[in-house]
Scaffold this motif. Structure first.
Motif, PDB file in Angstrom:
ATOM      1  N   ILE A  39      -6.624  13.128  -5.729  1.00 13.48           N
ATOM      2  CA  ILE A  39      -7.917  13.049  -4.952  1.00 13.48           C
ATOM      3  C   ILE A  39      -7.833  13.279  -3.536  1.00 13.48           C
ATOM      4  CG2 ILE A  39      -9.564  11.358  -4.173  1.00 13.48           C
ATOM      5  CD1 ILE A  39      -9.050   9.778  -6.752  1.00 13.48           C
ATOM      6  N   ASN A  40      -6.696  13.117  -2.807  1.00 16.26           N
ATOM      7  CA  ASN A  40      -6.506  13.554  -1.443  1.00 16.26           C
ATOM      8  C   ASN A  40      -6.708  14.975  -1.348  1.00 16.26           C
ATOM      9  OD1 ASN A  40      -6.445  10.864  -0.262  1.00 16.26           O
ATOM     10  ND2 ASN A  40      -4.197  10.833  -0.772  1.00 16.26           N
ATOM     11  N   THR A  41      -5.888  15.904  -2.198  1.00 17.13           N
ATOM     12  CA  THR A  41      -6.063  17.028  -2.366  1.00 17.13           C
ATOM     13  C   THR A  41      -7.560  17.643  -2.549  1.00 17.13           C
ATOM     14  OG1 THR A  41      -3.865  17.400  -3.349  1.00 17.13           O
ATOM     15  CG2 THR A  41      -5.036  19.297  -3.556  1.00 17.13           C
ATOM     16  N   LEU A  71      -6.401   3.827 -11.138  1.00 17.90           N
ATOM     17  CA  LEU A  71      -6.576   5.216 -10.880  1.00 17.90           C
ATOM     18  C   LEU A  71      -5.748   5.846  -9.700  1.00 17.90           C
ATOM     19  CD1 LEU A  71     -10.418   4.921 -11.082  1.00 17.90           C
ATOM     20  CD2 LEU A  71      -8.947   6.085 -12.849  1.00 17.90           C
ATOM     21  N   GLY A  72      -4.829   4.599  -9.143  1.00 23.44           N
ATOM     22  CA  GLY A  72      -4.098   5.120  -8.227  1.00 23.44           C
ATOM     23  C   GLY A  72      -3.105   6.017  -8.328  1.00 23.44           C
ATOM     24  N   ILE A  73      -2.924   6.456  -9.813  1.00 22.16           N
ATOM     25  CA  ILE A  73      -1.904   7.545 -10.029  1.00 22.16           C
ATOM     26  C   ILE A  73      -2.657   8.958  -9.560  1.00 22.16           C
ATOM     27  CG2 ILE A  73      -0.671   6.349 -11.666  1.00 22.16           C
ATOM     28  CD1 ILE A  73      -2.313   7.961 -13.785  1.00 22.16           C
ATOM     29  N   ASN A  86     -14.415   7.953  -6.032  1.00 18.40           N
ATOM     30  CA  ASN A  86     -14.205   6.983  -5.069  1.00 18.40           C
ATOM     31  C   ASN A  86     -13.665   5.943  -6.078  1.00 18.40           C
ATOM     32  OD1 ASN A  86     -14.954   4.282  -3.944  1.00 18.40           O
ATOM     33  ND2 ASN A  86     -16.397   5.307  -2.783  1.00 18.40           N
ATOM     34  N   ILE A  87     -12.226   5.580  -5.932  1.00 17.64           N
ATOM     35  CA  ILE A  87     -11.668   4.817  -6.720  1.00 17.64           C
ATOM     36  C   ILE A  87     -12.264   3.253  -6.858  1.00 17.64           C
ATOM     37  CG2 ILE A  87      -9.483   3.831  -7.088  1.00 17.64           C
ATOM     38  CD1 ILE A  87      -8.123   6.461  -6.192  1.00 17.64           C
ATOM     39  N   LYS A  88     -12.290   2.771  -5.727  1.00 18.83           N
ATOM     40  CA  LYS A  88     -12.848   1.423  -5.582  1.00 18.83           C
ATOM     41  C   LYS A  88     -14.167   1.306  -6.411  1.00 18.83           C
ATOM     42  CE  LYS A  88     -14.371  -2.424  -2.809  1.00 18.83           C
ATOM     43  NZ  LYS A  88     -14.831  -3.041  -4.108  1.00 18.83           N
TER      44      LYS A  88
END
Length: 131
Positions: A80-82, A73-75, A55-57
């Motif tokens: 994360i979607n995978t 962590l957007g990179i 959970n990036i946030k």
């Protein structure tokens, strides 16, 4: 989290921030606001073990409040979607396409994570020197 626990100022900043990943009920809020250090420290350790680190946030908030670091962590968003497709859709995308992960995908992810860890390590060391 070990760095947070070993730095009293960081620990207090995280506790005072009342992050949602730590507080789920009235009892959590009462413990976070209490003066009872041992109970609060045990509670903090228990809560950190339950954080959802994809959970990036949540992760960004913890690094920001603990160390004044804006971690990018957007990179890792595609990875994360995978992960979510594999975990929640049995290896398929929302559109029904099968997930395929190659050796180069894994190596690229390792490279991204290494860069994030190196950057965070340097920033946390710098923060701890200044504290």
């Amino acid at each position: 989290m070990r760095q947070v626990c070993s730095n009293y100022n960081s620990y207090n900043k995280v506790i005072r921030a009342h992050l949602r990943c730590f507080e789920h009920c009235k009892e959590d809020i009462e413990i976070a606001k209490s003066e009872e250090c041992l109970k609060k420290e045990k509670w903090f350790i228990e809560k950190t073990q339950n954080i959802v680190y994809h959970n990036i946030k949540q992760v960004k908030d913890i690094f920001f409040y603990a160390f004044d670091i804006n971690v990018d962590l957007g990179i890792l968003e595609d990875e994360i979607n995978t992960r979510n497709d594999i975990t929640h859709r049995m290896g398929y995308t929302v559109k029904g396409k099968a997930i395929v992960i190659t050796d180069s995908d894994v190596l690229a992810l390792i490279g991204k994570i290494d860069k994030i860890v190196e950057s965070l390590t340097l920033e946390i060391k710098e923060f701890c020197r200044g504290s």
